[in-house]
Design a protein around this motif. Structure first.
Motif, PDB file in Angstrom:
ATOM      1  N   SER A 134       0.785  -1.239   0.000  1.00 31.41           N
ATOM      2  CA  SER A 134       0.000   0.000   0.000  1.00 31.41           C
ATOM      3  C   SER A 134       0.818   1.291   0.000  1.00 31.41           C
ATOM      4  O   SER A 134       0.247   2.380   0.015  1.00 31.41           O
ATOM      5  CB  SER A 134      -0.959   0.010   1.192  1.00 31.41           C
ATOM      6  N   THR A 135       2.154   1.186   0.012  1.00 31.10           N
ATOM      7  CA  THR A 135       2.971   2.398  -0.055  1.00 31.10           C
ATOM      8  C   THR A 135       3.946   2.313  -1.217  1.00 31.10           C
ATOM      9  O   THR A 135       4.426   1.222  -1.564  1.00 31.10           O
ATOM     10  CB  THR A 135       3.785   2.632   1.241  1.00 31.10           C
ATOM     11  N   LYS A 136       4.235   3.441  -1.800  1.00 30.42           N
ATOM     12  CA  LYS A 136       5.158   3.483  -2.932  1.00 30.42           C
ATOM     13  C   LYS A 136       6.582   3.163  -2.507  1.00 30.42           C
ATOM     14  O   LYS A 136       7.321   2.452  -3.203  1.00 30.42           O
ATOM     15  CB  LYS A 136       5.107   4.867  -3.589  1.00 30.42           C
ATOM     16  N   PHE A 137       6.990   3.677  -1.340  1.00 33.25           N
ATOM     17  CA  PHE A 137       8.372   3.489  -0.904  1.00 33.25           C
ATOM     18  C   PHE A 137       8.704   2.016  -0.701  1.00 33.25           C
ATOM     19  O   PHE A 137       9.783   1.548  -1.076  1.00 33.25           O
ATOM     20  CB  PHE A 137       8.635   4.260   0.394  1.00 33.25           C
ATOM     21  N   TYR A 138       7.778   1.271  -0.110  1.00 30.64           N
ATOM     22  CA  TYR A 138       8.060  -0.134   0.216  1.00 30.64           C
ATOM     23  C   TYR A 138       7.565  -1.101  -0.861  1.00 30.64           C
ATOM     24  O   TYR A 138       7.650  -2.316  -0.676  1.00 30.64           O
ATOM     25  CB  TYR A 138       7.424  -0.488   1.566  1.00 30.64           C
ATOM     26  N   ASN A 139       7.104  -0.580  -1.989  1.00 23.50           N
ATOM     27  CA  ASN A 139       6.577  -1.446  -3.049  1.00 23.50           C
ATOM     28  C   ASN A 139       7.633  -2.407  -3.599  1.00 23.50           C
ATOM     29  O   ASN A 139       7.309  -3.511  -4.047  1.00 23.50           O
ATOM     30  CB  ASN A 139       6.008  -0.586  -4.182  1.00 23.50           C
ATOM     31  N   ASP A 140       8.885  -1.999  -3.543  1.00 22.45           N
ATOM     32  CA  ASP A 140       9.974  -2.843  -4.060  1.00 22.45           C
ATOM     33  C   ASP A 140      10.400  -3.928  -3.077  1.00 22.45           C
ATOM     34  O   ASP A 140      11.331  -4.692  -3.361  1.00 22.45           O
ATOM     35  CB  ASP A 140      11.185  -1.980  -4.403  1.00 22.45           C
ATOM     36  N   TYR A 141       9.742  -4.008  -1.925  1.00 23.75           N
ATOM     37  CA  TYR A 141      10.154  -4.960  -0.889  1.00 23.75           C
ATOM     38  C   TYR A 141       9.070  -6.002  -0.626  1.00 23.75           C
ATOM     39  O   TYR A 141       8.955  -6.521   0.484  1.00 23.75           O
ATOM     40  CB  TYR A 141      10.511  -4.213   0.400  1.00 23.75           C
ATOM     41  N   LYS A 142       8.303  -6.315  -1.647  1.00 17.57           N
ATOM     42  CA  LYS A 142       7.262  -7.330  -1.505  1.00 17.57           C
ATOM     43  C   LYS A 142       7.878  -8.702  -1.233  1.00 17.57           C
ATOM     44  O   LYS A 142       8.964  -9.012  -1.698  1.00 17.57           O
ATOM     45  CB  LYS A 142       6.400  -7.384  -2.768  1.00 17.57           C
ATOM     46  N   ASN A 143       7.149  -9.497  -0.455  1.00 17.37           N
ATOM     47  CA  ASN A 143       7.539 -10.879  -0.129  1.00 17.37           C
ATOM     48  C   ASN A 143       8.717 -10.963   0.841  1.00 17.37           C
ATOM     49  O   ASN A 143       9.182 -12.067   1.141  1.00 17.37           O
ATOM     50  CB  ASN A 143       7.846 -11.677  -1.389  1.00 17.37           C
ATOM     51  N   ILE A 144       9.221  -9.845   1.321  1.00 17.74           N
ATOM     52  CA  ILE A 144      10.296  -9.873   2.312  1.00 17.74           C
ATOM     53  C   ILE A 144       9.684 -10.025   3.702  1.00 17.74           C
ATOM     54  O   ILE A 144       8.821  -9.248   4.106  1.00 17.74           O
ATOM     55  CB  ILE A 144      11.159  -8.599   2.243  1.00 17.74           C
ATOM     56  N   LYS A 145      10.131 -11.032   4.420  1.00 16.05           N
ATOM     57  CA  LYS A 145       9.632 -11.278   5.774  1.00 16.05           C
ATOM     58  C   LYS A 145      10.704 -11.065   6.836  1.00 16.05           C
ATOM     59  O   LYS A 145      10.404 -11.053   8.033  1.00 16.05           O
ATOM     60  CB  LYS A 145       9.078 -12.700   5.870  1.00 16.05           C
ATOM     61  N   ASP A 146      11.947 -10.917   6.411  1.00 15.54           N
ATOM     62  CA  ASP A 146      13.052 -10.698   7.338  1.00 15.54           C
ATOM     63  C   ASP A 146      13.250  -9.192   7.513  1.00 15.54           C
ATOM     64  O   ASP A 146      13.624  -8.483   6.569  1.00 15.54           O
ATOM     65  CB  ASP A 146      14.333 -11.332   6.799  1.00 15.54           C
TER      66      ASP A 146
END
Length: 437
Positions: free
Chosen positions: A58-70
């Motif tokens: 839902s945010t542009k800044f963190y859109n490149d960090y999908k599927n990261i759980k660590d």
């Protein structure tokens, strides 16, 4: 009347799905549990996974960090990063106009605004109630705020009434004013005891007053607990005000953009037990984003588990400290100690009266074209102000007049536009500097 206020507050919370009561239950449960317990580990894992998924979707800044759980694979951010691209941190699931905004200049003197969803704000209310409760406060009992009235929190007037908050403007801290504040505290606490909340620098001035004029000056103030915020509460000040008001003192680590991060206990002063229900805190190396070694002083980095409106993941607060373990009752708790870079110099007006440094700070809030400032007292009546504007700054006369209302009309104030303000060895900036003490 106390019971009426208490019942009214919790009835209002019940009608709002009991967000505050449930949040207090979370905080209390985890506070009295070993920090190394599997329950807390699973709690953090679930909360972090939910937050990361929400932020990446839902945010542009963190859109490149999908599927990261660590969490450790996420970038470390700070005020400058968020400020420069604030819209990219806002979740598209919320209407910005309906969010709660929190503005602070922080310890760096740089204005900074963050946004919170209503549920997050209720969790902040819950942590304030819980940690105030450790100092003897219950909803409905009297809470005395010694603070600049410019810094009145965003809590509604209705909630202030229900929680029986009493605000005392402490912009001036000379002998006559302190005596006036004491008389007001005596009046407020006459019918029932009160909990005292204020800045450490304010308590410093009170301690100086009591040491000079005697502890008996506080007679008649029915104070059941003292809470200090913003700067370190030094042991000498703690001992003096605790003796004067005949109660325990607590120091709190909190900020405007997150909430109550940690609080110490009278038995272990300045060892701040972390609010693990609402935050995940890391201590990172001073120069890299690797974890600091055990017991080593590093940067305090906070992941706010419940701000979904503007996720603050691995947020570098600008504060430094080290992690330690301390005992609370029968459990071992994770805590922060060895704080550094948070002490604000005391400054004086042209008549030699102590000024609350936060009065100086808030006077800059209306000058949004400033990126950073530093207020320096060079002599008893001379001051220099260093300004780092975003572009041009054409309001020098207005700023001087604003500051003269605080330090005195006869003050000599020099304003200097600079490209940057030197930091301390810790990497922090001091926005208040006194060169005459």
């Amino acid at each position: 009347m106390i019971n009426v206020r208490n019942s009214a507050f919790w009835t209002k919370d019940y009608l709002s799905k009991s967000h505050v009561r449930k949040a207090i239950s979370d905080i209390e449960k985890l506070y009295y549990m070993n920090s190394s317990s599997e329950v807390i580990s699973k709690y953090h894992e679930q909360a972090i996974n939910t937050l990361l998924k929400h932020a990446s979707q839902s945010t542009k800044f963190y859109n490149d960090y999908k599927n990261i759980k660590d969490l450790k694979q996420m970038p470390v951010v700070n005020k400058n990063i968020i400020r420069s691209q604030q819209a990219d941190f806002l979740s598209n699931l919320y209407n910005k106009d309906k969010l709660i905004w929190m503005t602070t200049s922080g310890s760096t003197g740089e204005p900074f605004t963050c946004y919170q969803n209503k549920e997050k704000k209720k969790r902040v209310n819950a942590e304030v109630i819980f940690f105030n409760g450790l100092a003897g406060y219950n909803v409905g009992r009297k809470l005395i705020h010694l603070r600049s009235l410019n810094l009145v929190n965003k809590k509604s007037k209705f909630n202030q009434l229900l929680q029986n908050e009493n605000l005392i403007d402490v912009n001036q801290l000379n002998k006559e004013d302190i005596e006036k504040y004491i008389r007001e505290m005596q009046r407020i606490s006459k019918s029932s005891s009160s909990t005292l909340l204020g800045y450490a620098s304010t308590y410093d001035a009170f301690a100086m007053y009591f040491n000079k004029h005697g502890m008996s000056k506080a007679k008649g103030c029915k104070i059941n607990g003292i809470i200090s915020t913003s700067e370190i509460l030094f042991n000498e000040t703690r001992e003096t005000i605790s003796k004067a008001f005949n109660c325990n003192s607590y120091s709190r680590y909190a900020n405007m953009e997150n909430g109550v991060l940690a609080q110490d206990t009278p038995n272990q002063p300045n060892t701040f037990i972390i609010n693990e229900a609402n935050y995940y805190i890391e201590i990172l190396d001073m120069t890299t984003d690797e974890p600091a070694r055990e017991g080593e002083v590093g940067r305090i980095v906070v992941t706010d588990l419940y701000n979904y409106a503007m996720p603050m993941i691995r947020y570098d607060t600008g504060d430094i400290g080290s992690l330690t373990m301390c005992r609370v009752g029968n459990v071992e708790k994770k805590a922060i100690t060895d704080f550094g870079g948070r002490k604000i110099d005391i400054v004086f007006d042209v008549n030699g009266s102590i000024i609350s440094p936060h009065k100086i700070s808030v006077s800059f809030w209306s000058f949004s074209e400033l990126k950073q400032f530093q207020f320096i007292q060079e002599a008893s009546d001379s001051y220099k102000v260093l300004l780092v504007p975003y572009n041009e700054f054409n309001r020098e006369k207005e700023l001087k007049n604003t500051l003269k209302e605080i330090v005195g009309e006869n003050a000599k104030i020099e304003i200097e536009i600079v490209s940057s303000i030197p930091s301390l060895k810790s990497g922090k900036y001091k926005y208040i500097v006194n060169q005459i003490i």
